[in-house]
Design a protein around this motif. Sequence first.
Motif, short mmCIF file in Angstrom:
data_model
loop_
_atom_site.label_atom_id
_atom_site.label_comp_id
_atom_site.label_asym_id
_atom_site.label_seq_id
_atom_site.Cartn_x
_atom_site.Cartn_y
_atom_site.Cartn_z
N GLU A 93 -4.36 9.72 9.44
CA GLU A 93 -3.69 10.95 9.02
C GLU A 93 -3.39 11.89 10.20
O GLU A 93 -2.31 12.49 10.26
CB GLU A 93 -4.60 11.67 8.00
N ASP A 152 -2.32 3.41 -1.08
CA ASP A 152 -3.39 2.57 -1.63
C ASP A 152 -4.21 2.00 -0.47
O ASP A 152 -3.94 0.91 0.04
CB ASP A 152 -2.77 1.44 -2.48
N ARG A 191 1.57 12.33 2.04
CA ARG A 191 1.35 11.95 0.63
C ARG A 191 0.16 11.00 0.50
O ARG A 191 0.26 9.90 -0.03
CB ARG A 191 2.60 11.26 0.06
N LYS A 192 -0.94 11.46 1.01
CA LYS A 192 -2.15 10.64 1.07
C LYS A 192 -2.51 10.05 -0.30
O LYS A 192 -2.96 8.90 -0.41
CB LYS A 192 -3.29 11.53 1.55
N GLU A 193 -2.30 10.85 -1.35
CA GLU A 193 -2.72 10.44 -2.70
C GLU A 193 -1.95 9.22 -3.18
O GLU A 193 -2.39 8.53 -4.11
CB GLU A 193 -2.61 11.61 -3.68
N LEU A 194 -0.82 8.91 -2.57
CA LEU A 194 -0.03 7.75 -3.00
C LEU A 194 -0.21 6.52 -2.11
O LEU A 194 0.44 5.50 -2.31
CB LEU A 194 1.46 8.12 -3.08
N SER A 236 2.75 8.65 6.11
CA SER A 236 2.52 8.78 4.66
C SER A 236 1.14 9.35 4.37
O SER A 236 0.97 10.13 3.43
CB SER A 236 2.68 7.42 3.97
N LEU A 237 0.14 8.97 5.17
CA LEU A 237 -1.20 9.55 4.99
C LEU A 237 -1.13 11.06 5.23
O LEU A 237 -1.86 11.83 4.60
CB LEU A 237 -2.20 8.91 5.97
N HIS A 287 0.79 -1.25 0.00
CA HIS A 287 0.00 0.00 0.00
C HIS A 287 0.82 1.29 0.00
O HIS A 287 0.25 2.37 -0.18
CB HIS A 287 -0.96 -0.01 1.20
#
Length: 251
Positions: free
Chosen positions: A227, A180, A175-178, A171-172, A38
């Motif tokens: 997040e 999965d 770079r939430k958009e990356l 990471s959320l 993910h």
Amino acid sequence: MSEKIHWGEMTRVELKKLAEKTDTVLLPVGSTEQHGPHLPVDTDTFDAKYILEKACELLPDPKPPILPVIPYGVSGHHMGFDGTITLRDKTLHDIVVDIGRSVWVHGFKKMIIYNAHGGNTAVLRTAANTLKKDPGLRVFMDSGQSMEKGKKELVKSVNDVHAGEYETSTSLANRKELVDIDSIEKPELTFPHPSFEFNAEAPYFFNWNTDELTSTGVIGDPTVSNEEKGDELWERGIKTLSKRIKIILKL
Ligand SMILES: [Zn+2]
């Protein structure tokens, strides 16, 4: 208004002037390695650069420049999973020593490494020792220590060392958009004995490969990430790192 902070964006004239004002450079070191099903494989590389950029915002001028990030690390233990690129120990050692010797020639006497990948730590320490002998560069390294206090207080799951609660939360947050989200799952972890678990009291080192411990490449529990926790972890870590850099700048 804002001054340039990236070595790569400055001209040689600007870098010469900067070397008269500060004796310190910042070096982000990451990795390109599987981070479970993910997270992107460049998570450590992105995060090393990210935390230094954010910490720099909190520093007074003249700010130490951020060298171009080293995007590969020592990741042999992740090679059982797709997407992993690994350097040999000697390669990373030599890259860091060559960078250190180069900045020394241009007048910088101290280098602060932010290392976002645990697999690099031993080699980077060796490189630091090499640079101490020749040319005498003073090297300081943060291998996640600035994030440690927040991690202890906010991350509740056990054995959370790779792409789990901590790293999925951070990471959320940046770079939430990356991420999965649909692929997030809790893995079953297998240790040779409970006393070797990362959360055990004084666990022994053993030379594990990730695919011996986990079927998904994740070590930890990403299902309890979020997040808000990531924002809090970054905020605390960035403040701690900038304070630490301020201390080193005066040494
Ligand atoms: Zn990572």
